[in-house]
Design a protein around this motif. Structure first.
Motif, PDB file in Angstrom:
ATOM      1  N   ALA A 157       0.813  -1.217   0.000  1.00  0.00           N
ATOM      2  CA  ALA A 157       0.000   0.000   0.000  1.00  0.00           C
ATOM      3  C   ALA A 157       0.845   1.264   0.000  1.00  0.00           C
ATOM      4  CB  ALA A 157      -0.931   0.002   1.215  1.00  0.00           C
ATOM      5  N   VAL A 158       1.977   1.241   0.702  1.00  0.00           N
ATOM      6  CA  VAL A 158       2.805   2.456   0.775  1.00  0.00           C
ATOM      7  C   VAL A 158       3.748   2.584  -0.421  1.00  0.00           C
ATOM      8  CG1 VAL A 158       2.655   2.589   3.276  1.00  0.00           C
ATOM      9  CG2 VAL A 158       4.567   1.341   2.230  1.00  0.00           C
ATOM     10  N   ARG A 159       3.656   1.639  -1.375  1.00  0.00           N
ATOM     11  CA  ARG A 159       4.473   1.722  -2.590  1.00  0.00           C
ATOM     12  C   ARG A 159       3.618   1.830  -3.853  1.00  0.00           C
ATOM     13  NH1 ARG A 159       9.887   0.407  -2.125  1.00  0.00           N
ATOM     14  NH2 ARG A 159       9.952   1.450  -4.143  1.00  0.00           N
ATOM     15  N   ILE A 160       2.304   2.111  -3.701  1.00  0.00           N
ATOM     16  CA  ILE A 160       1.465   2.246  -4.888  1.00  0.00           C
ATOM     17  C   ILE A 160       1.867   3.494  -5.674  1.00  0.00           C
ATOM     18  CG2 ILE A 160      -0.467   0.986  -3.867  1.00  0.00           C
ATOM     19  CD1 ILE A 160      -1.876   3.586  -3.371  1.00  0.00           C
ATOM     20  N   LYS A 161       1.461   3.562  -6.935  1.00  0.00           N
ATOM     21  CA  LYS A 161       1.965   4.586  -7.847  1.00  0.00           C
ATOM     22  C   LYS A 161       0.992   5.733  -8.091  1.00  0.00           C
ATOM     23  CE  LYS A 161       5.887   2.473  -8.785  1.00  0.00           C
ATOM     24  NZ  LYS A 161       7.194   3.056  -8.379  1.00  0.00           N
ATOM     25  N   LYS A 162      -0.236   5.614  -7.587  1.00  0.00           N
ATOM     26  CA  LYS A 162      -1.177   6.714  -7.788  1.00  0.00           C
ATOM     27  C   LYS A 162      -2.126   6.795  -6.601  1.00  0.00           C
ATOM     28  CE  LYS A 162      -4.835   4.340 -10.413  1.00  0.00           C
ATOM     29  NZ  LYS A 162      -5.992   4.855  -9.671  1.00  0.00           N
ATOM     30  N   ILE A 163      -2.753   7.948  -6.468  1.00  0.00           N
ATOM     31  CA  ILE A 163      -3.703   8.151  -5.381  1.00  0.00           C
ATOM     32  C   ILE A 163      -5.043   7.553  -5.794  1.00  0.00           C
ATOM     33  CG2 ILE A 163      -4.893   9.853  -3.944  1.00  0.00           C
ATOM     34  CD1 ILE A 163      -2.546  11.778  -4.608  1.00  0.00           C
ATOM     35  N   PRO A 164      -5.512   6.519  -5.096  1.00  0.00           N
ATOM     36  CA  PRO A 164      -6.782   5.898  -5.482  1.00  0.00           C
ATOM     37  C   PRO A 164      -7.973   6.771  -5.089  1.00  0.00           C
ATOM     38  CG  PRO A 164      -5.892   4.835  -3.534  1.00  0.00           C
ATOM     39  CD  PRO A 164      -4.871   5.827  -3.971  1.00  0.00           C
ATOM     40  N   SER A 165      -9.064   6.603  -5.815  1.00  0.00           N
ATOM     41  CA  SER A 165     -10.263   7.375  -5.486  1.00  0.00           C
ATOM     42  C   SER A 165     -10.850   6.939  -4.151  1.00  0.00           C
ATOM     43  CB  SER A 165     -11.317   7.212  -6.593  1.00  0.00           C
ATOM     44  OG  SER A 165     -11.665   5.838  -6.740  1.00  0.00           O
ATOM     45  N   SER A 166     -10.688   5.643  -3.814  1.00  0.00           N
ATOM     46  CA  SER A 166     -11.229   5.135  -2.559  1.00  0.00           C
ATOM     47  C   SER A 166     -10.413   3.940  -2.079  1.00  0.00           C
ATOM     48  CB  SER A 166     -12.699   4.734  -2.728  1.00  0.00           C
ATOM     49  OG  SER A 166     -12.842   3.781  -3.765  1.00  0.00           O
ATOM     50  N   ILE A 167     -10.357   3.787  -0.750  1.00  0.00           N
ATOM     51  CA  ILE A 167      -9.593   2.695  -0.136  1.00  0.00           C
ATOM     52  C   ILE A 167     -10.403   2.098   1.011  1.00  0.00           C
ATOM     53  CG2 ILE A 167      -7.571   2.112   1.259  1.00  0.00           C
ATOM     54  CD1 ILE A 167      -5.920   4.026  -0.180  1.00  0.00           C
ATOM     55  N   ILE A 168     -10.387   0.775   1.094  1.00  0.00           N
ATOM     56  CA  ILE A 168     -10.891   0.076   2.263  1.00  0.00           C
ATOM     57  C   ILE A 168      -9.678  -0.506   2.989  1.00  0.00           C
ATOM     58  CG2 ILE A 168     -12.373  -1.754   3.165  1.00  0.00           C
ATOM     59  CD1 ILE A 168     -13.901   0.444   1.707  1.00  0.00           C
ATOM     60  N   VAL A 169      -9.501  -0.162   4.264  1.00  0.00           N
ATOM     61  CA  VAL A 169      -8.389  -0.683   5.062  1.00  0.00           C
ATOM     62  C   VAL A 169      -8.937  -1.684   6.061  1.00  0.00           C
ATOM     63  CG1 VAL A 169      -6.503  -0.145   6.635  1.00  0.00           C
ATOM     64  CG2 VAL A 169      -7.104   1.478   4.825  1.00  0.00           C
ATOM     65  N   ILE A 170      -8.488  -2.918   5.950  1.00  0.00           N
ATOM     66  CA  ILE A 170      -8.873  -3.960   6.906  1.00  0.00           C
ATOM     67  C   ILE A 170      -7.821  -3.989   8.005  1.00  0.00           C
ATOM     68  CG2 ILE A 170      -9.325  -6.419   7.237  1.00  0.00           C
ATOM     69  CD1 ILE A 170     -10.025  -6.584   4.260  1.00  0.00           C
ATOM     70  N   GLY A 171      -8.215  -3.580   9.203  1.00  0.00           N
ATOM     71  CA  GLY A 171      -7.274  -3.546  10.322  1.00  0.00           C
ATOM     72  C   GLY A 171      -7.199  -2.159  10.932  1.00  0.00           C
ATOM     73  N   GLY A 172      -7.374  -2.088  12.246  1.00  0.00           N
ATOM     74  CA  GLY A 172      -7.367  -0.800  12.934  1.00  0.00           C
ATOM     75  C   GLY A 172      -6.181  -0.618  13.851  1.00  0.00           C
ATOM     76  N   GLY A 173      -5.074  -1.280  13.517  1.00  0.00           N
ATOM     77  CA  GLY A 173      -3.849  -1.111  14.296  1.00  0.00           C
ATOM     78  C   GLY A 173      -3.033   0.069  13.791  1.00  0.00           C
TER      79      GLY A 173
END
Length: 439
Positions: A157-173
């Motif tokens: 996720a921290v090496r993706i190449k563009k800003i996505p329109s939306s993200i779902i993050v599984i995990g609240g740590g």
């Protein structure tokens, strides 16, 4: 090939070990299947903190006019933004390679398998060494749900190449919260799906501030939700369906134990390799350091000191690892610094940023310093939320490691005005000696 020490892994712990040993005349081989720098440089600390630094700066610039009457127009060039991240990552990885080589170390590319107490094989070639240091790190631990292959890990996720329109993050740590806020500030529509409370280890007052900050940035936090499966770009959960252009799982990490370790009798648990207080494994002469060992915290700065301890012991010293006062920083906005063991706390003292002169001058948001003391008044725990928490928590780490008391801190002298006074004044308030807050 014969060496004095074979280091398996070129991350923080492996790189540090090789440089320390090489500078003291040992012939060292560093075995690394990817890039030098490990998780921290390539997938963790460096790219993540770069993204947080730039995204938070972008957000602050947009907001600054509300405080100081400055009219600013700002936008993001996504291509340049991510290229700069990669440039920094590549620079630090290359610098690590150069330091290993300049200290006399040899880098061998490939995956290591341990054949015996003094023998390792890489790409079919055997390497012998008097000592072995296992510094193979950790890797993301994907949740066991259907369709997880449609998601990306926290590392990716921290090496993706563009800003996505939306993200779902599984995990609240820690990782999930950091990633969520970064991309929310960059303009993505973000949802966190957390089985329990977000950042559940923190005190409720700290959680309240960070949850308000996430809400301010537009992050939709859903707690108590169980992801059941991923179907294309949707997460099906116990609380409905959640759609995102990118789905990220940040559900913890597991140790990357090298092949052959268990076969030769190196003892481990599901949480990592078991070591003694000298960081030696169950096999004499084989050490393990960094994220691969069985311990509570996996942070780069802890791996570094473990590398120092193991290396000095290989050189004939008799050093023991002390895990007291290991700081952790959560690179959210505001930052959070945590250190110590809250299980030892008998009483808390607290001081707010809103009563700190330097914070008032800088127009900072809410934050505070929380200090936990035991029945003897010894400082055993601290949480700091607010600007510069990443620096301030180091003072508290030193206080805990040196077993300072709350009185030691209260009668110290700090520069004024400075943010570090949020800790000094918390200690003074314990003795009713602070004069900066109303009572």
């Amino acid at each position: 090939m014969d060496f004095d020490v074979a280091v398996i892994g070129g991350g923080t712990a492996g790189y540090a070990s090789s440089v320390i040993l090489g500078r003291r005349g040992k012939r060292v081989a560093v075995i690394e299947k990817e890039n030098i720098g490990g998780t921290c440089v390539n997938y963790g600390c460096v790219p993540s903190i770069f993204l947080s630094e730039l995204s938070f700066l972008y957000s602050r610039i947009k907001e600054i006019g509300n405080y100081k009457g400055i009219n600013i127009s700002v936008s993001i060039d996504g291509s340049s933004f991510f290229n700069k991240r990669d440039e920094i990552v590549n620079y630090l990885s290359s610098a690590g390679e150069n330091l290993i080589r300049s200290s006399g170390g040899e880098i061998i590319k490939g995956e290591a398998e341990i054949l015996g107490k003094n023998e390792v094989v890489i790409n079919g070639e055997k390497v012998t060494a008097k000592n072995i240091i296992i510094a193979s790190g950790s890797k993301p631990n994907p949740p066991q749900i259907e369709g997880i292959e449609n998601a990306v890990s926290e590392d990716e996720a921290v090496r993706i190449k563009k800003i996505p329109s939306s993200i779902i993050v599984i995990g609240g740590g820690v990782a999930g919260t950091e990633i969520a806020q970064i991309f929310a500030k960059l303009g993505s529509e973000v949802t966190i799906l957390s089985r329990g409370k977000v950042l559940k280890e923190l005190e409720e007052d700290t959680r309240k501030i960070i949850l308000e900050a996430l809400e301010f940035d537009g992050v939709n936090v859903i707690e108590g939700v169980v992801p059941e499966k991923i179907k294309e770009n949707k997460v099906v959960s116990s609380k409905g369906e959640h759609e995102g252009e990118v789905i990220v799982y940040a559900t913890g990490r597991v140790p990357s134990i090298p092949k052959g370790a268990s076969m030769i009798g190196i003892e481990s648990t599901r949480n990592g390799i078991i070591v003694n207080n000298k960081l030696e494994t169950s096999i004499k002469g084989i050490y393990a350091v960094g994220d691969v060992i069985d311990k509570e915290k996996r942070v780069a700065h802890l791996a570094y000191i473990e590398a120092i301890i193991a290396s000095l012991n290989i050189l004939g010293s008799c050093e023991e690892m002390d895990y007291e006062g290991v700081p952790q920083v959560i690179y959210t906005d505001p930052e959070i610094g945590v250190v110590g063991d809250k299980r030892k706390v008998e009483k808390y003292v607290k001081f707010p940023y809103t009563a700190n002169t330097r914070a008032i001058i800088r127009g900072l948001r809410d934050g505070f310093s929380l200090i936990g003391i035991d029945k003897n008044g010894t400082i055993v725990y601290s949480e700091i939320i607010g600007d510069n928490a990443e620096e301030l928590v180091n003072l508290m780490a030193l206080a805990i490691r040196k077993r300072l008391t709350i009185r030691d801190l209260a009668f110290s002298i700090f520069a004024h005005p400075s943010l570090s006074e949020v800790m000094l004044n918390a200690a003074r308030d314990h003795f009713d000696l602070d004069v900066d807050i109303y009572k």
